[in-house]
Design a protein around this motif. Sequence first.
Motif, mmCIF file in Angstrom:
data_model
loop_
_atom_site.group_PDB
_atom_site.id
_atom_site.type_symbol
_atom_site.label_atom_id
_atom_site.label_comp_id
_atom_site.label_asym_id
_atom_site.label_seq_id
_atom_site.Cartn_x
_atom_site.Cartn_y
_atom_site.Cartn_z
ATOM 1 N N LYS A 1 0.807 -1.218 0.000
ATOM 2 C CA LYS A 1 0.000 0.000 0.000
ATOM 3 C C LYS A 1 0.841 1.269 0.000
ATOM 4 O O LYS A 1 0.345 2.340 -0.352
ATOM 5 C CB LYS A 1 -0.927 -0.006 1.218
ATOM 6 N N LYS A 2 2.096 1.154 0.400
ATOM 7 C CA LYS A 2 2.969 2.316 0.467
ATOM 8 C C LYS A 2 3.766 2.434 -0.840
ATOM 9 O O LYS A 2 4.058 1.431 -1.488
ATOM 10 C CB LYS A 2 3.930 2.181 1.648
ATOM 11 N N PRO A 3 4.148 3.639 -1.237
ATOM 12 C CA PRO A 3 4.947 3.787 -2.461
ATOM 13 C C PRO A 3 6.310 3.124 -2.301
ATOM 14 O O PRO A 3 6.941 3.234 -1.251
ATOM 15 C CB PRO A 3 5.067 5.300 -2.624
ATOM 16 N N MET A 4 6.736 2.428 -3.336
ATOM 17 C CA MET A 4 7.975 1.651 -3.260
ATOM 18 C C MET A 4 8.966 2.062 -4.338
ATOM 19 O O MET A 4 8.592 2.238 -5.505
ATOM 20 C CB MET A 4 7.691 0.157 -3.385
ATOM 21 N N VAL A 5 10.221 2.195 -3.937
ATOM 22 C CA VAL A 5 11.328 2.452 -4.849
ATOM 23 C C VAL A 5 12.168 1.182 -4.936
ATOM 24 O O VAL A 5 12.567 0.632 -3.910
ATOM 25 C CB VAL A 5 12.215 3.610 -4.349
ATOM 26 N N ALA A 6 12.429 0.701 -6.142
ATOM 27 C CA ALA A 6 13.344 -0.426 -6.337
ATOM 28 C C ALA A 6 14.677 0.113 -6.832
ATOM 29 O O ALA A 6 14.717 0.879 -7.800
ATOM 30 C CB ALA A 6 12.776 -1.427 -7.331
ATOM 31 N N ALA A 7 15.753 -0.270 -6.146
ATOM 32 C CA ALA A 7 17.112 0.101 -6.547
ATOM 33 C C ALA A 7 17.751 -1.128 -7.175
ATOM 34 O O ALA A 7 18.031 -2.110 -6.486
ATOM 35 C CB ALA A 7 17.910 0.579 -5.337
ATOM 36 N N VAL A 8 17.978 -1.085 -8.485
ATOM 37 C CA VAL A 8 18.312 -2.284 -9.256
ATOM 38 C C VAL A 8 19.711 -2.186 -9.834
ATOM 39 O O VAL A 8 20.097 -1.160 -10.402
ATOM 40 C CB VAL A 8 17.287 -2.477 -10.392
ATOM 41 N N GLN A 9 20.448 -3.276 -9.713
ATOM 42 C CA GLN A 9 21.773 -3.356 -10.314
ATOM 43 C C GLN A 9 21.990 -4.755 -10.886
ATOM 44 O O GLN A 9 21.301 -5.697 -10.500
ATOM 45 C CB GLN A 9 22.867 -3.061 -9.279
ATOM 46 N N GLY A 10 22.921 -4.872 -11.821
ATOM 47 C CA GLY A 10 23.274 -6.173 -12.360
ATOM 48 C C GLY A 10 22.092 -6.892 -12.978
ATOM 49 O O GLY A 10 21.203 -6.283 -13.573
ATOM 50 N N PHE A 11 22.093 -8.226 -12.807
ATOM 51 C CA PHE A 11 21.031 -9.032 -13.402
ATOM 52 C C PHE A 11 19.708 -8.797 -12.671
ATOM 53 O O PHE A 11 19.602 -8.950 -11.463
ATOM 54 C CB PHE A 11 21.383 -10.518 -13.346
ATOM 55 N N CYS A 12 18.705 -8.422 -13.430
ATOM 56 C CA CYS A 12 17.339 -8.262 -12.923
ATOM 57 C C CYS A 12 16.469 -9.028 -13.902
ATOM 58 O O CYS A 12 15.954 -8.465 -14.878
ATOM 59 C CB CYS A 12 16.970 -6.782 -12.858
ATOM 60 N N VAL A 13 16.333 -10.322 -13.665
ATOM 61 C CA VAL A 13 15.744 -11.196 -14.680
ATOM 62 C C VAL A 13 14.684 -12.109 -14.060
ATOM 63 O O VAL A 13 14.658 -12.347 -12.854
ATOM 64 C CB VAL A 13 16.823 -12.052 -15.383
ATOM 65 N N GLY A 14 13.816 -12.622 -14.926
ATOM 66 C CA GLY A 14 12.792 -13.556 -14.488
ATOM 67 C C GLY A 14 11.933 -12.962 -13.393
ATOM 68 O O GLY A 14 11.440 -11.842 -13.471
ATOM 69 N N GLY A 15 11.743 -13.758 -12.331
ATOM 70 C CA GLY A 15 10.955 -13.285 -11.207
ATOM 71 C C GLY A 15 11.552 -12.075 -10.531
ATOM 72 O O GLY A 15 10.830 -11.278 -9.924
ATOM 73 N N GLY A 16 12.860 -11.906 -10.621
ATOM 74 C CA GLY A 16 13.489 -10.707 -10.081
ATOM 75 C C GLY A 16 13.076 -9.464 -10.850
ATOM 76 O O GLY A 16 12.894 -8.385 -10.272
ATOM 77 N N PHE A 17 12.917 -9.613 -12.153
ATOM 78 C CA PHE A 17 12.438 -8.527 -12.995
ATOM 79 C C PHE A 17 11.020 -8.156 -12.570
ATOM 80 O O PHE A 17 10.665 -6.976 -12.446
ATOM 81 C CB PHE A 17 12.486 -8.983 -14.454
ATOM 82 N N GLU A 18 10.194 -9.169 -12.325
ATOM 83 C CA GLU A 18 8.830 -8.884 -11.887
ATOM 84 C C GLU A 18 8.820 -8.194 -10.534
ATOM 85 O O GLU A 18 8.042 -7.268 -10.299
ATOM 86 C CB GLU A 18 7.993 -10.153 -11.817
ATOM 87 N N LEU A 19 9.691 -8.629 -9.626
ATOM 88 C CA LEU A 19 9.765 -8.005 -8.312
ATOM 89 C C LEU A 19 10.060 -6.520 -8.453
ATOM 90 O O LEU A 19 9.467 -5.682 -7.765
ATOM 91 C CB LEU A 19 10.862 -8.693 -7.489
ATOM 92 N N ALA A 20 10.968 -6.167 -9.359
ATOM 93 C CA ALA A 20 11.272 -4.752 -9.597
ATOM 94 C C ALA A 20 10.076 -4.023 -10.187
ATOM 95 O O ALA A 20 9.787 -2.880 -9.813
ATOM 96 C CB ALA A 20 12.477 -4.629 -10.531
ATOM 97 N N MET A 21 9.357 -4.677 -11.097
ATOM 98 C CA MET A 21 8.213 -4.028 -11.727
ATOM 99 C C MET A 21 7.044 -3.834 -10.766
ATOM 100 O O MET A 21 6.118 -3.078 -11.058
ATOM 101 C CB MET A 21 7.766 -4.816 -12.960
ATOM 102 N N CYS A 22 7.090 -4.500 -9.609
ATOM 103 C CA CYS A 22 6.063 -4.271 -8.586
ATOM 104 C C CYS A 22 6.265 -2.924 -7.895
ATOM 105 O O CYS A 22 5.355 -2.436 -7.218
ATOM 106 C CB CYS A 22 6.107 -5.380 -7.538
ATOM 107 N N ALA A 23 7.451 -2.342 -8.040
ATOM 108 C CA ALA A 23 7.723 -1.045 -7.427
ATOM 109 C C ALA A 23 7.059 0.065 -8.223
ATOM 110 O O ALA A 23 6.688 -0.099 -9.388
ATOM 111 C CB ALA A 23 9.227 -0.806 -7.340
ATOM 112 N N ASP A 24 6.925 1.226 -7.579
ATOM 113 C CA ASP A 24 6.318 2.389 -8.237
ATOM 114 C C ASP A 24 7.369 3.257 -8.928
ATOM 115 O O ASP A 24 7.060 3.960 -9.890
ATOM 116 C CB ASP A 24 5.567 3.217 -7.199
#
Length: 256
Positions: free
Chosen positions: A93-116
């Motif tokens: 429910k709270k706004p989320m920032v994802a800080a991404v580096q290196g490989f962001c793939v598969g389910g990890g990519f989806e986890l990042a896309m869940c951020a705002d």
Amino acid sequence: MADVDFSVEGHVAKVHLNRPQGLNAITQEMDDLLFGAWQRINADPDIWAVILSAEGEKSFCIGADVSGGAERKTRMALGGGLTGIGGPLVTCKKPMVAAVQGFCVGGGFELAMCADIIVAADTAQFGLPETKVGIIGECGVVHRAIRQLPHHIALQLILTGERIKADQAFHYGLVNEVVSYADLAEAADKWAAKLNAASPLAVQAAKAAVLGRAGHPLEVALMSRFEEIEQYAETEDKKEGERAGVERRKPVWTGR
């Protein structure tokens, strides 16, 4: 240290994947820890924003850890249900920032896309390797990708298994900012500060309204009433915003 670190600094919750030796692949234990983190974040009125990050320059997250064989039947889903893969969807429910580096793939990519908001290091690479290695299953990531990327770019990633780099992701509007890896944590902190400069309850109400009608026609969204927005109208923060406007000063939010 746990494979998922959780801390709160001021009004910002920090959820940190801490398994760099496994490229931050999500294990069953991490799944439980993440679920607990999202539950606490949603329940705590003093948490106004979230930063999701990961340890190690090489990888943000490569998805679920499959080295242990079959998944447990009680699994809440990757990321404690935040992604909804194979289990109930838990909305942060709270706004989320994802800080991404290196490989962001598969389910990890989806986890990042869940951020705002997504802040990417210039080392980041985003991809969907499933079809390239002959795997396709509960693939919620493809449904998010087709909604967050241009149609043909999303299908390029989905059908070929290729990855795109951070500058391409920025060009396509997937990420909000690209910085050096050394500046990634600071950039995420700055985005959280921007989010918290706004009324936290107004931000949460706006997010709920946007996500609640994102899959509906515009006409339906415009005719909808949103409980969170109606509740916000009676809050102390709403009154504080009005007072601050009259007194020509910056509002002091309490999240109440």
